[in-house]
Every structure is written in C-alpha cells, then in structure tokens.
Design a protein around this motif. Sequence first.
Motif, short mmCIF file in Angstrom:
data_model
loop_
_atom_site.label_atom_id
_atom_site.label_comp_id
_atom_site.label_asym_id
_atom_site.label_seq_id
_atom_site.Cartn_x
_atom_site.Cartn_y
_atom_site.Cartn_z
N ARG A 59 0.81 -1.22 0.00
CA ARG A 59 0.00 0.00 0.00
C ARG A 59 0.85 1.27 0.00
N TRP A 60 2.16 1.15 0.15
CA TRP A 60 3.00 2.33 0.35
C TRP A 60 2.98 3.28 -0.85
N ASP A 61 2.92 2.75 -2.07
CA ASP A 61 2.94 3.62 -3.24
C ASP A 61 1.63 4.36 -3.43
N CYS A 62 0.62 4.04 -2.67
CA CYS A 62 -0.68 4.71 -2.77
C CYS A 62 -0.87 5.74 -1.67
N MET A 63 0.23 6.10 -0.99
CA MET A 63 0.13 7.01 0.15
C MET A 63 0.65 8.40 -0.20
N LYS A 64 0.15 9.38 0.55
CA LYS A 64 0.63 10.75 0.43
C LYS A 64 0.65 11.38 1.80
N LEU A 65 1.80 11.93 2.18
CA LEU A 65 1.93 12.64 3.46
C LEU A 65 1.64 14.10 3.20
N VAL A 66 0.70 14.67 3.95
CA VAL A 66 0.28 16.05 3.73
C VAL A 66 0.06 16.76 5.06
N LYS A 67 -0.12 18.06 4.98
CA LYS A 67 -0.52 18.86 6.13
C LYS A 67 -1.94 19.34 5.88
N CYS A 68 -2.82 19.07 6.82
CA CYS A 68 -4.21 19.48 6.67
C CYS A 68 -4.71 20.07 7.98
N GLU A 69 -5.16 21.31 7.90
CA GLU A 69 -5.69 22.01 9.07
C GLU A 69 -4.71 21.98 10.23
N GLY A 70 -3.43 22.16 9.91
CA GLY A 70 -2.39 22.25 10.92
C GLY A 70 -1.91 20.94 11.48
N GLN A 71 -2.37 19.81 10.96
CA GLN A 71 -1.99 18.50 11.47
C GLN A 71 -1.30 17.67 10.40
N LEU A 72 -0.46 16.75 10.86
CA LEU A 72 0.19 15.81 9.95
C LEU A 72 -0.83 14.75 9.56
N CYS A 73 -0.99 14.56 8.26
CA CYS A 73 -2.00 13.62 7.76
C CYS A 73 -1.38 12.64 6.77
N LEU A 74 -1.96 11.48 6.72
CA LEU A 74 -1.56 10.45 5.77
C LEU A 74 -2.80 10.06 4.97
N VAL A 75 -2.70 10.21 3.66
CA VAL A 75 -3.80 9.86 2.77
C VAL A 75 -3.46 8.56 2.06
N LEU A 76 -4.35 7.63 2.13
CA LEU A 76 -4.16 6.31 1.52
C LEU A 76 -5.26 6.09 0.49
N VAL A 77 -4.87 5.93 -0.76
CA VAL A 77 -5.83 5.69 -1.84
C VAL A 77 -5.75 4.24 -2.26
N GLU A 78 -6.90 3.59 -2.31
CA GLU A 78 -6.96 2.18 -2.67
C GLU A 78 -8.22 1.93 -3.49
N LYS A 79 -8.00 1.74 -4.80
CA LYS A 79 -9.09 1.50 -5.74
C LYS A 79 -10.10 2.65 -5.68
N GLU A 80 -11.31 2.41 -5.21
CA GLU A 80 -12.35 3.44 -5.23
C GLU A 80 -12.55 4.11 -3.88
N TRP A 81 -11.56 3.96 -2.97
CA TRP A 81 -11.71 4.51 -1.63
C TRP A 81 -10.48 5.30 -1.21
N MET A 82 -10.70 6.24 -0.35
CA MET A 82 -9.61 7.03 0.21
C MET A 82 -9.72 7.03 1.73
N GLU A 83 -8.63 6.67 2.39
CA GLU A 83 -8.56 6.74 3.85
C GLU A 83 -7.75 7.97 4.25
N ILE A 84 -8.20 8.67 5.27
CA ILE A 84 -7.47 9.83 5.78
C ILE A 84 -7.12 9.57 7.24
N TRP A 85 -5.83 9.51 7.51
CA TRP A 85 -5.32 9.32 8.86
C TRP A 85 -4.73 10.63 9.36
N VAL A 86 -4.99 10.96 10.62
CA VAL A 86 -4.51 12.20 11.23
C VAL A 86 -3.71 11.86 12.48
N MET A 87 -2.57 12.54 12.65
CA MET A 87 -1.82 12.36 13.88
C MET A 87 -2.47 13.20 14.96
#
Length: 357
Positions: free
Chosen positions: A251-279
Amino acid sequence: MASMQEGRHEDIESSSTLPEAVVFEILTRVSLEALPACRRVCRQWRQITYEPIFTSLHCSRTQTISGYFIQSMRRNHFHSSFVSIQPLPPSVRLLLLDFLPKDVKIEAVGCRGIVLCTSQWYHGIPRYYVCKPATRQWWRIPNPKTRYLTKKIAMVTCSTGPLEYKIIRFSQPKQKFDYLRCEIFDSRSQAWRRSRDVQLPPGSLRQEAAVSVNGALHWRMYDGNIFAFDIREETWKLILLPEEVGEDEMRWDCMKLVKCEGQLCLVLVEKEWMEIWVMANYKEQRWEKRKVVSLEACINDPALTIEDLCLSDVAFMSSFFRVAWYDLSRGVVAKIEIDHLFAQEVFKFESDLVPVE
C-alpha cells in the motif's frame, strides 16, 4: 505548564461572548501574516478558519493568493505554472517566474509566498534564488559551502513581521554513504552553516516535498517510516506509520503525506476509496483514522493522483493535462486544464501582496 496552557485555552473558549458570525467576519479580514496566531487563540477560531467558505472569502477580502505551483520537465528545462480555484487579485494577472534572470527549478515554497529556486550555471553549479512571485521581487543568496548532491531541501518562515526564513538542505557526502550532511541558511545572517550529520541509508527518502508541521519537516521513507527533522533543535527522529497501514507494504505507493488544518495527515488511496489518517497527538505519535470516503466521482479518470488535502473535505488531485479539486463530502470534482503532461512536483502556495522589506 502544559495543564496551565490548556486551562487558559479553555477559559478563552468558554468566555467568548462574540457571536460566531461576527468572529467569522473579523477573521476573514485578518492578514495572512496574522492568521496563524489567530488559529492558536481557541478551538472555535481555528475551526472557523478551516471552513470551506472561509478560504474564498478571506482571499477576496485580504488580496491573498492561494493555490499550487505545478512543475514538470520539458525539453530538459523545468517548467512551472500556477493554478488556483480562487480568482487572482486584480493587480496580479498571472503568477509567473519570468522575472528571474534564468530558467529556474522550484526547490521549495515557504509561508507568505516566498519561493526557493535554483538555476544551472557554469559547469553545472547551481545558483540559488529566493523570490516572492506575487510582488515580483527576487534576490540571489550564497551557494551552500559543500557541493555534494542535494538530496532534500526545504524552506520555513521563522517569524511574523519582517520576513525571516531558513533553508534546510541535506546533501550526500561522497565517502559517507549512510549519512546526509545538513546545512542551514539563515536569512538574518545571509550565510550557510553546517549542522549535525543525519545517519540515514542512501536513497531512503522518497521524492516528495517536505511537510512542515509542529516545528519539524517530514518526509516519507521507503522503509515505511517518516523522517522528522526538528527545525529549532536541529535533531531528527523516525515516526512510524499507523500500525494498520504499515502492515501491508503493497500500500505504500498509494500514500501521500500532507498537512491538513495544521496537522500531519496520511492519505491512503486504494481503488475506489480514500482513507485519511490524522496524527491526533504528535508528542505520543498517535494516529487516528479520520474518515473513509468514496472516489466514485473520479472513476472515469483513473489517472487522478492525490497531491494534497486543501481542507479535510477537499482534495487536490492531478492527472494528464489537468488538475482537480475534489469535494469529498459531496463527490463533486472541479477540473482545470494545465499545459503539463503530468505534474512531476506540486507545491502548495499562499501569498499576500506585501513587498519583502
């Protein structure tokens, strides 16, 4: 001390007497320079400044520019262009880098619209430029003391008021293959200095722009960790991915590390879904899965790639010859054509029109 600070924040939130509509009107007129401080006043103010309607109104009322620089290679030269879903201020027709003395490559973007660029000069030795595209100002800065190959470079703004910044550069020494040399440029001294070396195996950092959160720069690594460099202390550490995510290396190649609303976020895209993880807790390195959203509206354009989260409900994506803003809650896509086959690099850009002193 931490409990005292939390108590003060609670007092501010509980003692607020201004109606939310009035606070909203006030904050949409706050300068880009003062906006970060306003977000630290209380939870209510922070939430208001991240509402989808806020950005549009704030840009209009404060003459602020918000969007992205897209960069790609064309005929052995780097080519960049600016895209935004917000209209540019009347005084800014186009946001171009044609005022610089040579064709340049964007290396990093800092707060309040300053950009670090390099251009190839004699014998392949680059020259370094810092500019503010909104005011078409530029100045050349000294080259780093070492000429080792640059592996990572980032720019951070240090204070409000007169624009002060630092540039953090990691290069690869010829004889230390498991180390990165760290150099820091300070705008106040107009000089580079060497910091402590970082012990990392070669080629361990992914080719992505740094994510600046909580006073540190963050890059994803190929081994599944996140490299974090503390700007103030000039120390580094590794942050683990969420356990559920890190278990599956595919799954690593489908990830993106971003900053969203002041927090560290990890976006994971898999087929037709997107997961958003927040620290949720940076000190404890505690991740939370914030949401799972459908990408059904993007199914007709499978090449769409996540680049950033503008807001928790708005994703910025790129594809062949176009970029798109995807409203995750409504499933609505707004597309803009670009003159790039695809975006090799994307840089978030926010700028006021105040000239650099």
